[in-house]
Design an enzyme around this catalytic site. Sequence first.
Site, PDB file in Angstrom:
ATOM      1  N   GLN A  77      54.798  27.557  67.368  1.00 49.12           N
ATOM      2  CA  GLN A  77      54.695  28.600  68.384  1.00 49.12           C
ATOM      3  C   GLN A  77      56.088  28.980  68.892  1.00 49.12           C
ATOM      4  O   GLN A  77      56.527  28.495  69.932  1.00 49.12           O
ATOM      5  CB  GLN A  77      53.820  28.076  69.538  1.00 49.12           C
ATOM      6  CG  GLN A  77      53.514  29.077  70.597  1.00 49.12           C
ATOM      7  CD  GLN A  77      52.410  30.017  70.182  1.00 49.12           C
ATOM      8  OE1 GLN A  77      51.458  29.626  69.544  1.00 49.12           O
ATOM      9  NE2 GLN A  77      52.536  31.261  70.566  1.00 49.12           N
ATOM     10  N   PHE A  78      56.782  29.855  68.162  1.00 45.84           N
ATOM     11  CA  PHE A  78      58.135  30.233  68.562  1.00 45.84           C
ATOM     12  C   PHE A  78      58.154  30.933  69.918  1.00 45.84           C
ATOM     13  O   PHE A  78      59.156  30.910  70.623  1.00 45.84           O
ATOM     14  CB  PHE A  78      58.826  31.082  67.491  1.00 45.84           C
ATOM     15  CG  PHE A  78      58.427  32.532  67.496  1.00 45.84           C
ATOM     16  CD1 PHE A  78      59.173  33.461  68.193  1.00 45.84           C
ATOM     17  CD2 PHE A  78      57.316  32.962  66.780  1.00 45.84           C
ATOM     18  CE1 PHE A  78      58.822  34.810  68.193  1.00 45.84           C
ATOM     19  CE2 PHE A  78      56.956  34.295  66.775  1.00 45.84           C
ATOM     20  CZ  PHE A  78      57.706  35.224  67.482  1.00 45.84           C
ATOM     21  N   THR A  79      57.033  31.522  70.320  1.00 42.86           N
ATOM     22  CA  THR A  79      57.017  32.264  71.584  1.00 42.86           C
ATOM     23  C   THR A  79      57.147  31.353  72.805  1.00 42.86           C
ATOM     24  O   THR A  79      57.341  31.853  73.911  1.00 42.86           O
ATOM     25  CB  THR A  79      55.754  33.130  71.719  1.00 42.86           C
ATOM     26  OG1 THR A  79      54.606  32.292  71.692  1.00 42.86           O
ATOM     27  CG2 THR A  79      55.677  34.157  70.592  1.00 42.86           C
TER      28      THR A  79
END
Length: 144
Positions: A77-79
């Site tokens: 989950q890069f966000t």
Amino acid sequence: MPTMRAVVQRVSSASVVVDGATVAEINETGLLALVGVTHTDTREQAAKLAGKLWNLRILPGEKSCSDVGAPIIVVSQFTLYGDARKGRRPTWQAAAPGPVAEPLVNAVVEELRALGAQVGTGVFGADMKVHLVNDGPVTLILDV
């Protein structure tokens, strides 16, 4: 200094769907971990995060996944490193690029499996639909 980050939810069920196909699913009490990686994260941090997830006492009766063999789903989950302090459009500058992040998310999964965990995963970089029933609700942010 940014560190490897996870948003962890105790779930009674969870699944990850990619292109209409279920790629990970649990139908019992377990954990869903959304994992974010930044530029300076290391394999040692991945191992530390895996140990924390495996031994975190947030299941019913103050048990951990290691106590009861509960399953875990790990989703990249890069966000988690989105920064929306200025303006209305987040920046992703603190998120590590795929060639850095993917091996470290995989390291978390490998370390969990080495500890004895039953681990499902999302698909790195894919458009995923994550379904969950948060149990409690219990949600924690872990920075290691």
